[in-house]
Design an enzyme around this catalytic site. Structure first.
Site, PDB file in Angstrom:
ATOM      1  N   ASP A   1      16.661 -46.043  36.266  1.00 53.66           N
ATOM      2  CA  ASP A   1      15.962 -45.130  35.345  1.00 53.66           C
ATOM      3  C   ASP A   1      14.966 -44.167  35.990  1.00 53.66           C
ATOM      4  OD1 ASP A   1      17.422 -46.814  33.756  1.00 53.66           O
ATOM      5  OD2 ASP A   1      15.775 -47.421  32.445  1.00 53.66           O
TER       6      ASP A   1
ATOM      7  N   HIS B   1      19.308 -42.729  25.085  1.00 54.53           N
ATOM      8  CA  HIS B   1      19.167 -43.083  23.671  1.00 54.53           C
ATOM      9  C   HIS B   1      19.607 -41.965  22.721  1.00 54.53           C
ATOM     10  CE1 HIS B   1      16.980 -46.581  24.934  1.00 54.53           C
ATOM     11  NE2 HIS B   1      15.870 -45.969  25.260  1.00 54.53           N
TER      12      HIS B   1
ATOM     13  N   SER C   1      14.083 -48.243  19.281  1.00 51.89           N
ATOM     14  CA  SER C   1      12.896 -48.507  20.105  1.00 51.89           C
ATOM     15  C   SER C   1      11.826 -47.429  19.943  1.00 51.89           C
ATOM     16  CB  SER C   1      13.282 -48.618  21.584  1.00 51.89           C
ATOM     17  OG  SER C   1      13.497 -47.339  22.158  1.00 51.89           O
TER      18      SER C   1
ATOM     19  N   HIS D   1      11.831 -41.134  23.755  1.00 53.48           N
ATOM     20  CA  HIS D   1      12.070 -40.846  25.183  1.00 53.48           C
ATOM     21  C   HIS D   1      13.568 -40.916  25.479  1.00 53.48           C
ATOM     22  CE1 HIS D   1      12.075 -45.210  24.886  1.00 53.48           C
ATOM     23  NE2 HIS D   1      12.878 -45.207  25.934  1.00 53.48           N
TER      24      HIS D   1
ATOM     25  N   LYS E   1      22.655 -46.852  29.448  1.00 55.35           N
ATOM     26  CA  LYS E   1      22.344 -48.021  28.607  1.00 55.35           C
ATOM     27  C   LYS E   1      21.412 -47.606  27.477  1.00 55.35           C
ATOM     28  CE  LYS E   1      18.504 -49.065  31.600  1.00 55.35           C
ATOM     29  NZ  LYS E   1      17.436 -48.717  30.667  1.00 55.35           N
TER      30      LYS E   1
ATOM     31  N   GLU F   1      18.032 -52.424  21.639  1.00 53.56           N
ATOM     32  CA  GLU F   1      17.258 -52.112  22.837  1.00 53.56           C
ATOM     33  C   GLU F   1      18.024 -52.676  24.026  1.00 53.56           C
ATOM     34  OE1 GLU F   1      15.705 -50.353  24.642  1.00 53.56           O
ATOM     35  OE2 GLU F   1      13.573 -50.600  24.194  1.00 53.56           O
TER      36      GLU F   1
HETATM   37  C1  VGL Z   1      12.118 -48.460  29.805  1.00 54.58           C
HETATM   38  C2  VGL Z   1      10.690 -48.686  28.029  1.00 54.58           C
HETATM   39  C3  VGL Z   1      11.636 -48.175  27.173  1.00 54.58           C
HETATM   40  C4  VGL Z   1      12.366 -48.606  31.282  1.00 54.58           C
HETATM   41  C5  VGL Z   1      13.083 -47.963  28.957  1.00 54.58           C
HETATM   42  O1  VGL Z   1      13.233 -47.895  31.830  1.00 54.58           O
HETATM   43  O2  VGL Z   1      11.679 -49.434  31.920  1.00 54.58           O
HETATM   44  N1  VGL Z   1      10.943 -48.821  29.334  1.00 54.58           N
HETATM   45  N2  VGL Z   1      12.827 -47.813  27.657  1.00 54.58           N
HETATM   46 ZN    ZN Z   2      14.200 -46.721  26.412  1.00 56.79          ZN
END
Ligand code: VGL
Ligand code: ZN
Length: 198
Positions: free
Chosen positions: A20, A61, A67, A78, A103, A110
């Site tokens: 990520d 997403h 989430s 996000h 993902k 989530e």
């Molecule tokens: C993440 C919070 C929400 C991450 C992803 O990549 O750690 N954290 N979505």
């Molecule tokens: Zn996320």
């Protein structure tokens, strides 16, 4: 010594997993991780000198994802598909990344782990990968979940401590996550301790 082990990379059995490293998790992004972009130089350096399989995961997403705070979840909106925020950070060297795993694509679920709802486990098995080096964002969410799931898949897991950063919503969150990973059997080392000769 369990920490700071010098490890020799075996390109036939090792893979680098980059979790990520997206605009929204870097400074200026919608869910910015403090110093999130600092993971990029060590990741790029490793990509350059090691020839092992490199895989990047991305949080991907739909607008109506569960989430998001506007949908009753814990996070600001996000990594929405199609936005600038969902893109990989422009500084990340994607040239050596041969697989991208998305993902969190199901609005109802989530998915912190790169293994959740994806074909990552199958891919790694098909390619004969036995050990993964885990890097990226965020330490106590997606890095931790991905590393622990890799362990459950029977892989050896090494987290690159200089190539991860955490959100740190509460004091101690990041340290707790690292302790949890170590207790589970995950090795921590620095990316410059990896020896790349094959
Ligand atoms: C993440 C919070 C929400 C991450 C992803 O990549 O750690 N954290 N979505
Ligand atoms: Zn996320």
């Amino acid at each position: 010594m369990r920490n700071k082990e010098k490890l020799r990379i075996d390109s036939s059995k090792d893979a680098l997993v980059i979790v990520d490293v997206q605009n929204d998790f870097c400074p200026g992004g919608a869910l910015a991780v403090p110093d999130g972009d600092k993971v990029i130089p060590p990741i790029n350096a490793l990509l350059k000198r090691a020839s092992c399989l490199a895989i990047a995961t991305r949080d991907w997403h739909p607008k109506n994802h569960c989430s998001f705070q506007e949908n009753g979840g814990p996070w600001p909106t996000h990594c929405v598909a199609g936005t600038k925020g969902v893109e990989f950070h422009p500084g990340l060297d994607l040239g050596r990344v041969s697989l991208i795993v998305s993902k969190g694509t199901d609005p109802e679920k989530e998915a912190y782990s790169g293994f959740e709802g994806t074909n990552l486990a199958v891919l790694l098995r098909q390619k004969g990968i036995k050990r993964v080096f885990v890097s990226g964002l965020a330490t106590e969410y997606c890095v931790k979940a991905t590393a622990l799931d890799a362990l459950k898949e029977g892989l050896q897991v090494v987290v690159l401590e200089d190539a991860i950063r955490g959100v740190g919503l509460k004091a101690g969150d990041i340290e707790k996550a690292i302790a949890e990973m170590k207790a589970a059997g995950i090795v921590f080392t620095s990316s410059d301790q990896l020896m790349a000769n094959s």
